[in-house]
Design an enzyme around this catalytic site. Structure first.
Site, PDB file in Angstrom:
ATOM      1  N   LYS A 291      -9.679   2.384  -2.155  1.00  0.00           N
ATOM      2  CA  LYS A 291      -9.888   1.872  -0.795  1.00  0.00           C
ATOM      3  C   LYS A 291     -11.223   2.314  -0.227  1.00  0.00           C
ATOM      4  O   LYS A 291     -11.515   3.513  -0.115  1.00  0.00           O
ATOM      5  CB  LYS A 291      -8.732   2.339   0.093  1.00  0.00           C
ATOM      6  CG  LYS A 291      -8.692   1.688   1.470  1.00  0.00           C
ATOM      7  CD  LYS A 291      -7.426   2.119   2.215  1.00  0.00           C
ATOM      8  CE  LYS A 291      -7.274   1.408   3.553  1.00  0.00           C
ATOM      9  NZ  LYS A 291      -6.026   1.845   4.249  1.00  0.00           N
TER      10      LYS A 291
ATOM     11  N   GLU B 283       0.838  -1.194   0.000  1.00  0.00           N
ATOM     12  CA  GLU B 283       0.000   0.000   0.000  1.00  0.00           C
ATOM     13  C   GLU B 283       0.878   1.250   0.000  1.00  0.00           C
ATOM     14  O   GLU B 283       1.846   1.356   0.766  1.00  0.00           O
ATOM     15  CB  GLU B 283      -0.872  -0.018   1.262  1.00  0.00           C
ATOM     16  CG  GLU B 283      -1.793   1.175   1.414  1.00  0.00           C
ATOM     17  CD  GLU B 283      -2.604   1.116   2.698  1.00  0.00           C
ATOM     18  OE1 GLU B 283      -3.617   1.826   2.774  1.00  0.00           O
ATOM     19  OE2 GLU B 283      -2.226   0.364   3.628  1.00  0.00           O
TER      20      GLU B 283
ATOM     21  N   CYS C 285      -5.330  -3.190   2.790  1.00  0.00           N
ATOM     22  CA  CYS C 285      -5.009  -3.047   4.212  1.00  0.00           C
ATOM     23  C   CYS C 285      -6.216  -3.181   5.137  1.00  0.00           C
ATOM     24  O   CYS C 285      -6.704  -4.282   5.371  1.00  0.00           O
ATOM     25  CB  CYS C 285      -4.275  -1.721   4.436  1.00  0.00           C
ATOM     26  SG  CYS C 285      -3.335  -1.655   5.988  1.00  0.00           S
TER      27      CYS C 285
END
Length: 280
Positions: free
Chosen positions: A130, A62, A164
């Site tokens: 995300k 990331e 994540c």
């Protein structure tokens, strides 16, 4: 240096993958905070090494190009198809390898944490922004959240994309599995202090969805945070095929995607689901 689709989901029916065995690499690097050029040099070197190992796919963590340098997003972010996104596509073409990782995207005057995957012919295989922003590290102060999951179709089959903190949201991965994904790809900046959560959740997502999980984390100190490494590929039984330590390293393994079908046939979790009974 060692520091160095398809959107949600409908009733789509995807063709069988042409490639059932996939060699993939995870570039568990330590990004230099706010230094895209230094980080790209590491990515380039490890992409070349992964290609020499015979990998068909390489993933980087990331925000690999900047680390979590979010307050300076305006100087780092690029529109999709330009800047570091274009450099990723060119690297995939040069080394004839599918390549992905998340970087900062400039879109409609906002910054997004965007996971882009490119094929070995510069084709954009998939893009995911995300969904879940991590307030504990102030992501919500600098980033806009994505608004949809994303799956990519590649020669090895359907893969769900996540980043994540998304790992903590099991419904995202269940949705991917129900839509036909056999593999989930996840870059991360996961702190070392919660490394046990990382390893446990990777196995849980693999077991409960009977799919492969391929997750690449940063390792070492970036800014004021120590990141946990432990990048891993986990199979549908929950067996860890390869796992990194706490230092930067390039990990490589082979997965056999036919195992997904075998596990799903042996323990028919999806046939035995009772979504009619889950509503409270």
């Amino acid at each position: 240096s060692t520091r160095c689709a398809r959107n949600w989901f409908g009733s789509a029916v995807f063709p069988l993958a042409a490639v059932r065995k996939l060699t993939l690499s995870l570039g568990q690097m330590t990004p230099v905070l706010g230094d895209p050029q230094a980080n790209f040099e590491c990515v380039r070197a490890w992409t070349a090494e992964a290609a020499l190992r015979g990998s068909q796919l390489i993933l980087f963590p990331e925000l690999w190009s900047t680390g979590g340098d979010l307050p300076h997003w305006e100087q780092h972010a690029a529109v999709l198809g330009a800047g570091m996104f274009a450099a990723m596509a060119e690297l995939a073409l040069e080394f004839r390898i599918a390549l992905g990782g998340s970087i900062l995207e400039r879109r409609d005057g906002r910054a997004y944490n965007t996971f882009a995957m490119y094929g070995n012919n510069v084709e954009q295989l998939g893009v995911y922004r995300k969904l879940h922003l991590f307030q504990l590290m102030d992501e919500h102060k600098w980033l806009a959240a994505g608004d949809a999951p994303a799956m990519l179709g590649a020669e090895w089959g359907q893969s769900g994309l996540a980043i994540c903190y998304d790992l903590r949201f099991g419904e995202l991965f269940r949705g991917y599995a129900l839509a036909g994904a056999e593999l989930a790809l996840l870059p991360a900046l996961w702190p070392a202090v919660r490394r046990a959560h990382w390893s446990t959740l990777l196995r849980a997502r693999a077991i409960e969805n009977q799919m492969f999980m391929a997750a690449v984390n940063c390792a070492g100190r970036v800014g004021n945070t120590e990141f946990g490494g432990a990048s891993a590929v986990v199979d549908p039984w929950g067996e860890v095929l390869v796992e990194g330590g706490a230092a930067p390293e390039l990990l490589t393994t082979e997965i056999d995607l036919d195992l997904v079908r075998e596990v799903r046939a042996k323990i028919p979790v999806f046939a035995d689901r009772r979504p009619d009974a889950y509503r409270l």
